[in-house]
Design an enzyme around this catalytic site. Structure first.
Site, PDB file in Angstrom:
ATOM      1  N   GLY A 183      39.641  41.575  42.618  1.00 19.47           N
ATOM      2  CA  GLY A 183      39.998  41.027  43.656  1.00 19.47           C
ATOM      3  C   GLY A 183      38.212  40.515  44.355  1.00 19.47           C
ATOM      4  O   GLY A 183      37.541  40.816  43.775  1.00 19.47           O
ATOM      5  N   ASP A 194      45.965  33.781  53.532  1.00 23.16           N
ATOM      6  CA  ASP A 194      44.948  33.580  52.246  1.00 23.16           C
ATOM      7  C   ASP A 194      46.492  33.336  51.044  1.00 23.16           C
ATOM      8  O   ASP A 194      45.764  33.542  49.977  1.00 23.16           O
ATOM      9  CB  ASP A 194      44.158  34.011  51.924  1.00 23.16           C
ATOM     10  CG  ASP A 194      43.489  33.576  50.234  1.00 23.16           C
ATOM     11  OD1 ASP A 194      43.356  32.384  50.608  1.00 23.16           O
ATOM     12  OD2 ASP A 194      42.868  34.269  50.114  1.00 23.16           O
ATOM     13  N   LYS A 235      48.345  31.783  48.092  1.00 23.84           N
ATOM     14  CA  LYS A 235      47.797  30.973  46.741  1.00 23.84           C
ATOM     15  C   LYS A 235      48.216  32.055  45.951  1.00 23.84           C
ATOM     16  O   LYS A 235      48.637  32.970  45.587  1.00 23.84           O
ATOM     17  CB  LYS A 235      45.859  30.959  46.885  1.00 23.84           C
ATOM     18  CG  LYS A 235      45.817  32.674  46.971  1.00 23.84           C
ATOM     19  CD  LYS A 235      43.808  32.725  46.646  1.00 23.84           C
ATOM     20  CE  LYS A 235      43.427  33.629  46.504  1.00 23.84           C
ATOM     21  NZ  LYS A 235      41.987  33.627  47.134  1.00 23.84           N
ATOM     22  N   PRO A 236      48.673  30.723  44.212  1.00 30.38           N
ATOM     23  CA  PRO A 236      48.625  31.974  43.806  1.00 30.38           C
ATOM     24  C   PRO A 236      48.342  32.974  43.216  1.00 30.38           C
ATOM     25  O   PRO A 236      49.401  33.696  42.120  1.00 30.38           O
ATOM     26  CB  PRO A 236      48.656  30.754  42.409  1.00 30.38           C
ATOM     27  CG  PRO A 236      48.861  28.773  43.307  1.00 30.38           C
ATOM     28  CD  PRO A 236      48.137  30.093  44.460  1.00 30.38           C
ATOM     29  N   ALA A 237      46.857  33.377  43.308  1.00 33.54           N
ATOM     30  CA  ALA A 237      46.198  34.832  42.935  1.00 33.54           C
ATOM     31  C   ALA A 237      46.915  35.398  43.143  1.00 33.54           C
ATOM     32  O   ALA A 237      46.985  36.251  43.035  1.00 33.54           O
ATOM     33  CB  ALA A 237      44.527  34.225  42.865  1.00 33.54           C
ATOM     34  N   ASN A 238      47.455  35.375  44.391  1.00 31.99           N
ATOM     35  CA  ASN A 238      47.957  36.048  45.230  1.00 31.99           C
ATOM     36  C   ASN A 238      49.517  36.504  45.456  1.00 31.99           C
ATOM     37  O   ASN A 238      50.526  37.156  46.487  1.00 31.99           O
ATOM     38  CB  ASN A 238      47.640  36.040  47.015  1.00 31.99           C
ATOM     39  CG  ASN A 238      46.132  36.303  46.894  1.00 31.99           C
ATOM     40  OD1 ASN A 238      45.414  37.381  46.428  1.00 31.99           O
ATOM     41  ND2 ASN A 238      45.488  36.054  48.367  1.00 31.99           N
TER      42      ASN A 238
END
Length: 319
Positions: A20, A134, A136-139
Site C-alpha cells: 500500500g 478514499d 476506490k477500486p484498489a481498496n
C-alpha cells in the site's frame, strides 16, 4: 519455528501479499488460532512528525469498530521489534476490484450487486460517524465468491476527529475524490457517496469518470464538466443503474442521494430486477420501480450466486 521468530510471539509471516502507500501486507499464519490472517506492517520510512504512526493507529481503531461482512475485520494490533506498528486483519483470498476492472467493464447486474454491498458497508461506517475518504477500486477486495470487502481506512476520519492529513497533500485519490474534498478538504459521508459513484462508473465504463494528464488535472475536471453519459457511452448499460451512478456523481453534495441507506434501497431494487432478467424471468414479473418519494420495504441484499459467477484468481489481498 521458535517463538522469538514469530511476530508478537504469535504470527508467522509467510509471504508478501501486497503493498500500500505506507505499508506492506503479508499473508501470515496465526499459530494460536491456527488460521491464515493478513498482517499490515508499516514500511520503514522517516516519520519525524508522527503522522504516519498516528494514521496507522487510527486505521486499526476505525476498522475494529466496524463489524460488517463487507468490511475487512481487524483482530489484533502490535508493534514489531523495530518499533513499527502492525495490524492483524482478515485474509481475503481474492483480488482488488482494480485488477478485475482492468480486464474489462463489468455487466450492469454485477455492478448493481457490487454497489448494494459497498453502500451497505458505507452505511454501517457512516452510522458510526466514520468517513472513509478514499473509496476506490484498489481498496475493494473481491473474494472467491465475488463478494466485495472494503479495506484501507488509513485516511478515514471520525466526524469529531482532528485531521491527520499530510501538509499540502490531497486527501483521497484524484480519479474518485469528491469535488468538495478536492477543493476544500471537506470530508463528509456525501464525499464517500461521490467516490462510490466514481467506482461504479469505472466498473461499468472500464474507465474512471474523469481522466487527465495528472492528478491535479483530473481533480479539476470535475469542477468544470460532468462525466460522459453512461447510457451513451456503454452498450447495454441499465439506464436506471446509470441514473443512480450519475446522481452519486453530482457536483453539489445536496444533489446526491441523502445517505448510503437510500443508495442501498435504490440499488437493491435495480439488482433484484436485473437478477430476474439474468435468470430469464419475463419483464412482466420484474419489480417495478416505485414512484419518487415512495418508501421501499426492506429487501434482503441480492444473492450474488444468482448471477453468473466465476472463480477469481488469488492475488494481492492487500490492494
Amino acid at each position: 519455528m521458535a517463538t522469538e521468530t514469530l511476530l508478537g510471539g504469535r504470527y508467522r509471516l509467510d509471504h508478501v501479499a501486497g503493498h500500500g502507500g505506507m505499508a506492506t501486507v503479508f499473508a501470515a499464519h496465526d499459530t494460536v488460532l491456527e488460521r491464515t490472517v493478513a498482517i499490515k506492517l508499516l514500511q520503514r520510512r522517516h516519520d519525524a512528525s508522527g503522522v504516519l504512526h498516528a494514521r496507522f493507529r487510527r486505521e486499526a481503531l476505525v476498522e475494529a469498530k466496524l463489524a460488517h461482512p463487507n468490511v475487512v475485520a481487524v483482530h489484533d494490533v502490535g508493534v514489531h521489534e523495530d518499533g513499527r506498528p502492525y495490524i492483524v486483519m482478515d485474509f481475503v483470498d481474492g483480488q482488488p476490484l482494480q485488477k478485475l476492472i482492468a480486464e474489462g467493464p463489468l455487466p450492469s447486474a454485477r455492478v448493481a450487486v457490487l454497489g448494494v454491498s459497498l453502500a451497505r458497508a458505507l452505511a454501517a461506517a457512516h452510522d458510526l460517524g466514520i468517513v472513509h475518504r478514499d473509496v476506490k477500486p484498489a481498496n475493494i477486495l473481491i473474494d472467491g465468491q465475488g463478494l466485495p470487502h472494503l479495506t484501507d481506512f488509513g485516511l478515514a476520519r471520525m466526524t469529531d476527529d482532528e485531521d491527520l492529513t499530510l501538509h499540502g497533500g490531497l486527501v483521497g485519490t484524484a480519479n474518485y475524490v469528491a469535488p468538495e474534498q478536492a477543493r476544500y478538504g471537506t470530508s463528509t459521508p456525501q464525499g464517500d457517496l461521490y467516490s462510490l459513484g466514481a467506482v461504479l462508473y469505472h466498473a461499468l465504463a472500464g474507465v474512471p469518470p474523469f481522466e487527465g494528464t495528472g492528478a491535479i488535472d483530473v481533480a479539476l475536471r470535475r469542477f468544470e464538466q460532468d462525466p460522459p453519459d453512461l447510457v451513451a457511452a456503454v452498450v447495454d448499460v441499465d439506464p436506471e443503474l446509470a441514473a443512480v451512478v450519475h446522481a452519486l456523481l453530482a457536483r453539489e453534495p445536496a444533489s446526491r442521494p441523502p445517505d448510503a441507506a437510500t443508495v442501498v434501497e435504490r440499488l437493491t431494487d435495480i439488482a433484484a430486477r436485473l437478477r430476474l432478467a439474468v435468470a430469464g424471468v419475463p419483464a412482466a414479473f420484474s419489480p417495478v420501480s416505485p414512484a419518487a418519494g415512495t418508501v421501499l420495504p426492506t429487501i434482503p441484499p441480492p444473492n450474488p450466486s444468482m448471477l453468473p459467477t466465476e472463480t477469481w484468481p488469488s492475488a494481492d489481498p492487500a490492494g
